[in-house]
Each structure stands twice: as structure tokens, then as C-alpha cells.
Design an enzyme around this catalytic site. Structure first.
Site, short mmCIF file in Angstrom:
data_model
loop_
_atom_site.label_atom_id
_atom_site.label_comp_id
_atom_site.label_asym_id
_atom_site.label_seq_id
_atom_site.Cartn_x
_atom_site.Cartn_y
_atom_site.Cartn_z
N SER A 85 0.83 -1.20 0.00
CA SER A 85 0.00 0.00 0.00
C SER A 85 0.87 1.26 0.00
CB SER A 85 -0.95 -0.04 1.20
OG SER A 85 -1.98 0.91 1.06
N LYS A 137 -21.66 17.29 7.45
CA LYS A 137 -20.63 17.61 8.43
C LYS A 137 -20.35 16.44 9.37
CE LYS A 137 -17.64 20.25 10.38
NZ LYS A 137 -16.36 20.49 9.69
#
Length: 245
Positions: A85, A137
Site C-alpha cells: 500500500s 458535516k
């Protein structure tokens, strides 16, 4: 009149080691080490990577710094036990990559996880009152399920980061983007498989990578030493005897 003696660093291989999860501390330490490589005018860098990955932004910043350094310094990466990764992302900043046949590498992709413990909270009678400036949010809030629009937003975020990763591998390894996508599905593979896929250049040990690094700049592999650049220790720890720390 030119100085008759060469700077010692011109005859050495700089070595930087990246181990463990890649995060902000890793980025700060490695970027400082790369500055040292440039300032001391090392001709070549051996980058040892033994990491399962980490945060996207930190991996990208280290990669970008390596690409910039390559304008002045040759860079050889050595993949250790695991370089997956984000470890792969950073490795793409090197001109040449060496991996052990059994190195665990790959895992090219991006993941974002969130927890939903809404049912557990219901059982114990806990709820939250949320006041927010916009509908997204509190995206990934742990006390409720994701909405469909939120899933779309997050998937687009992941897809964008994934495309950046794929294009970086393709550009670094001189592979077609579609070829990279054929194995960049999150799977892990061995160093030998990575070599067959074109992700690494050679199979070998860190010592093999060190010898290659020396040869790239015309140094004798048998006589050339590597100098590991580490984070400076605090002044107090340098003054006190080792058995007191």
C-alpha cells in the site's frame, strides 16, 4: 585552487529506513533525512522500506520529495519483509526497486472504514443531539447508518485517491494504466510476483540493492559503506551514558 580531498559523503551511500505504519511522524522524519542527503551531497540513496502502508497524504509527500531528489541523487529502494500500500507508493519515488522473492507487497488501493454502533446505543438508551452547519458535516458518524448521498461522496473520494495511486505506479514503472488496474485491486503478492508484473526491477536482498546503488554512481561495492541517516537524538540523551537512558 580546488580542494584536494573529496567530501566523505561523496564516497558513501546514504541509507534511510522506513518501518512501521506511515503517518505524520514518518513523513517529518523522512523529509528531514532527505534534506540531509541533498545537503551532504551523497551521490546515491538506498531506501529501505518495511511498512504495511499508512495515510495517503503522508505517503504522497514522501513520494514527491523522492522524485524531486532524483534530479540530483540516484535512488534505489529495497523492499523488506513487507512493503505494501503506502509502502509501494513511496517506493515508486525510487528509480530502481529490489525486493526479496518472498516480500509481501502490493495492496495497491485505498480504503476508508467507519463503525456503526447505532443498535448498541439503542440497547443502552444512548442517543446524540447533533447541530451541524451542513448535511454532510457528521459524515461517518458512528451512531447512524450512512445515507446514499454520503456513500456516493465517500466513494468518489476513494476513487479519486485510487486513480492517483494507479497513475503514480504506471508512470514510475512505465506501465499502461489498464495494466496496473488489472492487479491494483487491493490484492497482495510476493516480491517474485511483483517482479513478473513489472512493479520491481530485480529480486534480491538489501545487500544486493546496496551493491547496485554503488555501481550506479561508479563506486566499488566491496569498499563502499552505507551511512544510515537517523533522527537526531535530544541533546540530553546524547550527553548521558547509554545505560542511564
Amino acid at each position: 585552487m580546488p580542494w584536494p580531498f573529496k567530501r566523505k559523503s561523496l564516497k558513501q551511500i546514504a541509507r534511510i529506513e522506513i518501518t512501521g505504519a506511515i503517518a505524520g511522524g514518518t513523513r517529518k522524519r523522512v523529509l528531514e533525512a532527505l534534506k540531509t542527503v541533498e545537503q551532504k551531497k551523497f551521490p546515491v540513496l538506498l531506501l529501505r522500506i518495511d511498512s504495511p502502508g499508512g495515510t495517503v497524504g503522508d505517503s504522497q509527500e514522501i513520494y514527491s520529495a523522492l522524485v524531486k531528489l532524483r534530479e540530483k541523487v540516484k535512488i534505489v529502494a529495497s523492499f523488506g519483509n513487507i512493503s505494501a500500500s503506502g509502502g509501494v507508493y513511496i517506493g515508486m519515488g525510487a528509480e530502481h526497486i529490489v525486493a526479496n522473492p518472498g516480500t509481501i507487497t502490493g495492496s495497491i488501493g485505498v480504503i476508508l472504514r467507519g463503525n456503526n454502533i447505532e443498535r448498541l446505543l439503542d440497547k443502552i438508551g444512548v442517543s446524540f443531539k447533533v447541530i451541524k452547519s451542513g448535511p454532510y458535516k457528521d459524515i461517518l458518524a458512528f451512531d447512524r447508518e450512512l445515507t446514499e448521498p454520503e456513500k456516493t461522496i465517500l466513494q468518489e473520494l476513494i476513487d479519486t485517491s485510487y486513480q492517483q495511486f494507479v497513475e503514480t505506479v504506471a508512470q514510475s514503472r512505465k506501465l499502461d494504466v489498464d495494466v496496473v488496474k488489472s492487479f491494483a485491486d487491493g490484492r497482495i503478492f510476493t516480491g517474485e510476483q511483483a517482479h513478473n508484473l513489472g512493479v520491481v526491477d530485480r529480486l534480491g536482498t538489501e545487500e544486493d540493492a546496496r551493491c547496485w546503488a554503488a555501481e550506479l554512481v561508479g563506486l566499488d561495492p566491496e569498499k563502499t559503506k552505507s551511512f544510515t541517516i537517523e533522527e537526531p537524538k535530544p541533546l540530553l540523551s546524547r550527553l548521558l551514558p547509554g545505560n542511564l537512558m
